[in-house]
Design an enzyme around this catalytic site. Sequence first.
Site, PDB file in Angstrom:
ATOM      1  N   LYS A  95       0.835  -1.201   0.000  1.00 27.73           N
ATOM      2  CA  LYS A  95       0.000   0.000   0.000  1.00 27.73           C
ATOM      3  C   LYS A  95       0.869   1.251   0.000  1.00 27.73           C
ATOM      4  O   LYS A  95       1.951   1.277   0.574  1.00 27.73           O
ATOM      5  CB  LYS A  95      -0.915   0.009   1.230  1.00 27.73           C
TER       6      LYS A  95
ATOM      7  N   CYS B  12      -3.197   8.888  -7.288  1.00 29.88           N
ATOM      8  CA  CYS B  12      -4.252   8.786  -6.296  1.00 29.88           C
ATOM      9  C   CYS B  12      -4.977  10.125  -6.264  1.00 29.88           C
ATOM     10  O   CYS B  12      -4.344  11.169  -6.126  1.00 29.88           O
ATOM     11  CB  CYS B  12      -3.657   8.469  -4.941  1.00 29.88           C
TER      12      CYS B  12
HETATM   13  C1  LIG Z   1      -9.568   0.048  -1.295  1.00 32.47           C
HETATM   14  C2  LIG Z   1      -8.573   0.502  -2.312  1.00 32.47           C
HETATM   15  C3  LIG Z   1      -7.396   1.116  -1.897  1.00 32.47           C
HETATM   16  C4  LIG Z   1      -6.469   1.544  -2.824  1.00 32.47           C
HETATM   17  N1  LIG Z   1      -5.310   2.111  -2.381  1.00 32.47           N
HETATM   18  C5  LIG Z   1      -4.375   2.490  -3.285  1.00 32.47           C
HETATM   19  C6  LIG Z   1      -3.131   2.994  -2.864  1.00 32.47           C
HETATM   20  O1  LIG Z   1      -2.825   3.103  -1.668  1.00 32.47           O
HETATM   21  N2  LIG Z   1      -2.227   3.355  -3.821  1.00 32.47           N
HETATM   22  C7  LIG Z   1      -2.483   3.219  -5.146  1.00 32.47           C
HETATM   23  O2  LIG Z   1      -1.622   3.541  -5.967  1.00 32.47           O
HETATM   24  N3  LIG Z   1      -3.661   2.728  -5.574  1.00 32.47           N
HETATM   25  C8  LIG Z   1      -4.605   2.363  -4.673  1.00 32.47           C
HETATM   26  N4  LIG Z   1      -5.800   1.827  -5.119  1.00 32.47           N
HETATM   27  C9  LIG Z   1      -6.037   1.672  -6.563  1.00 32.47           C
HETATM   28  C10 LIG Z   1      -5.693   0.259  -7.008  1.00 32.47           C
HETATM   29  O3  LIG Z   1      -4.319  -0.002  -6.822  1.00 32.47           O
HETATM   30  C11 LIG Z   1      -6.050   0.015  -8.473  1.00 32.47           C
HETATM   31  O4  LIG Z   1      -5.345   0.945  -9.253  1.00 32.47           O
HETATM   32  C12 LIG Z   1      -7.534   0.196  -8.725  1.00 32.47           C
HETATM   33  O5  LIG Z   1      -8.264  -0.405  -7.701  1.00 32.47           O
HETATM   34  C13 LIG Z   1      -7.967  -0.375 -10.083  1.00 32.47           C
HETATM   35  O6  LIG Z   1      -7.848  -1.782 -10.115  1.00 32.47           O
HETATM   36  P1  LIG Z   1      -9.093  -2.769  -9.879  1.00 32.47           P
HETATM   37  O7  LIG Z   1     -10.196  -2.343 -10.777  1.00 32.47           O
HETATM   38  O8  LIG Z   1      -8.536  -4.127 -10.171  1.00 32.47           O
HETATM   39  O9  LIG Z   1      -9.470  -2.613  -8.453  1.00 32.47           O
HETATM   40  C14 LIG Z   1      -6.731   1.384  -4.200  1.00 32.47           C
HETATM   41  C15 LIG Z   1      -7.916   0.788  -4.611  1.00 32.47           C
HETATM   42  C16 LIG Z   1      -8.836   0.340  -3.699  1.00 32.47           C
HETATM   43  C17 LIG Z   1     -10.081  -0.332  -4.183  1.00 32.47           C
END
Ligand SMILES: Cc1cc2nc3c(=O)[nH]c(=O)nc-3n(C[C@H](O)[C@H](O)[C@H](O)COP(=O)(O)O)c2cc1C
Lengths: 317, 281
Positions: free
Chosen positions: A48, A132
Amino acid sequence: MVSSTAPDLSVRIGSLTLKNPVMPASGTIAEGMTQVIDMGRLGAIVLKTITPDLRQGTLPPRVAEYRDATLFSIGIPSKGPDYLLEHTLPAYAACDAPLIASVSADTAEDFGKLAAYISDPRIAAIEANISCPNLKADGRAFGMDPEATREVIERMVAATRTPVWAKLTPNVGDITVFARVAEEAGAEALIVGNAILGMAVNAETMRPRLGNVMGGLTGPAVKPILLRMVHQCAKAVRIPVIGCGGITCGEDAVEYMLAGATAVQVGTANFIHPHTMTEAVDWIAEYCTRHGLSAAREITGALRPLHAPATAPTETV
Amino acid sequence: MPDTALSPAPEARAGFPIEEALCEIVSNDAVNAEYRLMIARAPEAALRARAGQFFHLLCPATEAGQPFLRRPMSIYRIDRARGEIGFLYKVTGKGTRGLATLRPGETLNALGPLGRGFTLPQGTRHVMILGRGVGLATMAPLARLAAESGAAVTAVLSARSPELVMSRAELAAAGARVIEVVDTDGSSAPEEMEPHLTALHDERAFDYIATCGSNRLFRLARGLARSWGITGEIALEQHMGCGLGMCYACVIPVALPGGGEEYRRVCWDGPVFTLEEAMGW
Ligand SMILES: Cc1cc2nc3c(=O)[nH]c(=O)nc-3n(C[C@H](O)[C@H](O)[C@H](O)COP(=O)(O)O)c2cc1C
Ligand SMILES: Cc1cc2nc3c(=O)[nH]c(=O)nc-3n(C[C@H](O)[C@H](O)[C@H](O)COP(=O)(O)OP(=O)(O)OC[C@H]3O[C@@H](n4cnc5c(N)ncnc54)[C@H](O)[C@@H]3O)c2cc1C
Ligand code: FES
């Protein structure tokens, strides 16, 4: 016995070689996952995002569900870099997979300082989370400004010998501009990309559904958008592109690779089916065998044209 | 009644203590107009669940579609002898409506056991359970845990009206003395309950209070625990993403001993918190 024809799943991401192309997306796994799956089977383990300071994150409720997607507004609750080095890294020490850190900060300078601070042999690469959504700035982020993107990546690359990966945001007009800037600034790979900025409303209570009003849309519903962006970025740069957005199975991962991704990251799917990533690794191997490919890297960019090249019958008599 | 072994679970075997357990539904019947009891045959890992822990359930699709996220549900019954687990749930929305469609022989996908359960202090002799509504589901295994460790249990069940008092039989079968208070005659008002509970304490001193399901009960429990100089715990709820401590969606603020507050994850740091940490809502 492993058959001599078992496909080679390894992929190269800049100076790193990963044993397979599947890894979690930052912020979607934590130590709890080691109690459910063998994280050592993954190509890498992305941690994270941390910030230099301690942060609590946004007000709850932090999640709203849609049909094929979720809207999360977590902010970046961060225990800071010392916690990462002293507690988080040891928690994965037993996993046979490279650890990728992820950093974010308020200024480009602090991105650099944080990258230097956490440069540690246990960390194989550092992702720059410039994508982010900075919800305080009305959802704008470093990654929405090409110059800010360049500065963050340049500062990080100057500050550490650990490879730097840039995680782009989809919340921009032409993402290839950002892909090229990050490549020029020295990123060894791109992650395309982060969550799509969204909002959820409850009609009955007439209130927002998230404590923070806005949040990041993730899950299968976003896949076509991110897939398109991966395709565009892969054509725009020479460095590897890591596809991320809505991947729920090996087939989704292969679609991203065909569109140009070298590897993939799985996010929200981990919350619903914790075995998604390990099953995707197996599926990719099976896919290679079925398609007569000796290595998974042959999938990257192997998308075929839907129509044969236009050999128009111009010479008809 | 099932012969339930609820003593602290045997050490999880090396490997993966949390499993995506595929459980065969034994029964899934309405217990009244709002609540249903679902019993399922569970693999060994799931049977290691302890009082206060929960499972994250994949809910079947309904005409409204497939609920995208899992739904957290407390463990209501753990019957290691029969290899069964049970959930007591209130049908409220898409997910729980989907659960209600599961028929005997069908499969429930239950991720768990998850979270930190109740911890009875060493040498506890008399436990007070103060619960309301569906929160009482969480309390039934606690009554068994207490009874098995040799403590007496007094369970005070609060509800809107007598028909809705849940878990009466389950708690009584666990050996608890059951006292019911309801809104319809005013007996569930904290001002009414306080002297009543104090009289019970004078008769036989309590050394631990567990509560859930109501902010009023939480405040009452914390007040009594403080004035009696005993400890207590509360099971809390929050909307969840992963249930595995990974997404940080399920946070609630807790009070820190030195002053100030901090977010904790209900799914991983809880769902059971001490009465002193919990902040009410
Ligand atoms: C609960 C949650 C927390 C996330 N925290 C971060 C983070 O700390 N840093 C980051 O670069 N992306 C974060 N993301 C984004 C994910 O890494 C990813 O880019 C995004 O969820 C898209 O992928 P998915 O559709 O497979 O979930 C987070 C996503 C979710 C759902
Ligand atoms: C640790 C824990 C244990 C629980 N144990 C029980 C139990 O034993 N019996 C029981 O009937 N209920 C229990 N609940 C509440 C139960 O999880 C919700 O009632 C259920 O998720 C509602 O889903 P739905 O789709 O039917 O309702 P909807 O209202 O349509 O749900 C929409 C979304 O909100 C979330 N949500 C709604 N209400 C709650 C809530 N109270 N807590 C957390 N998330 C919620 C859902 O998970 C879903 O993501 C528990 C909750 C937690 C956190
Ligand atoms: S639900 Fe994901 S951290 Fe608790």
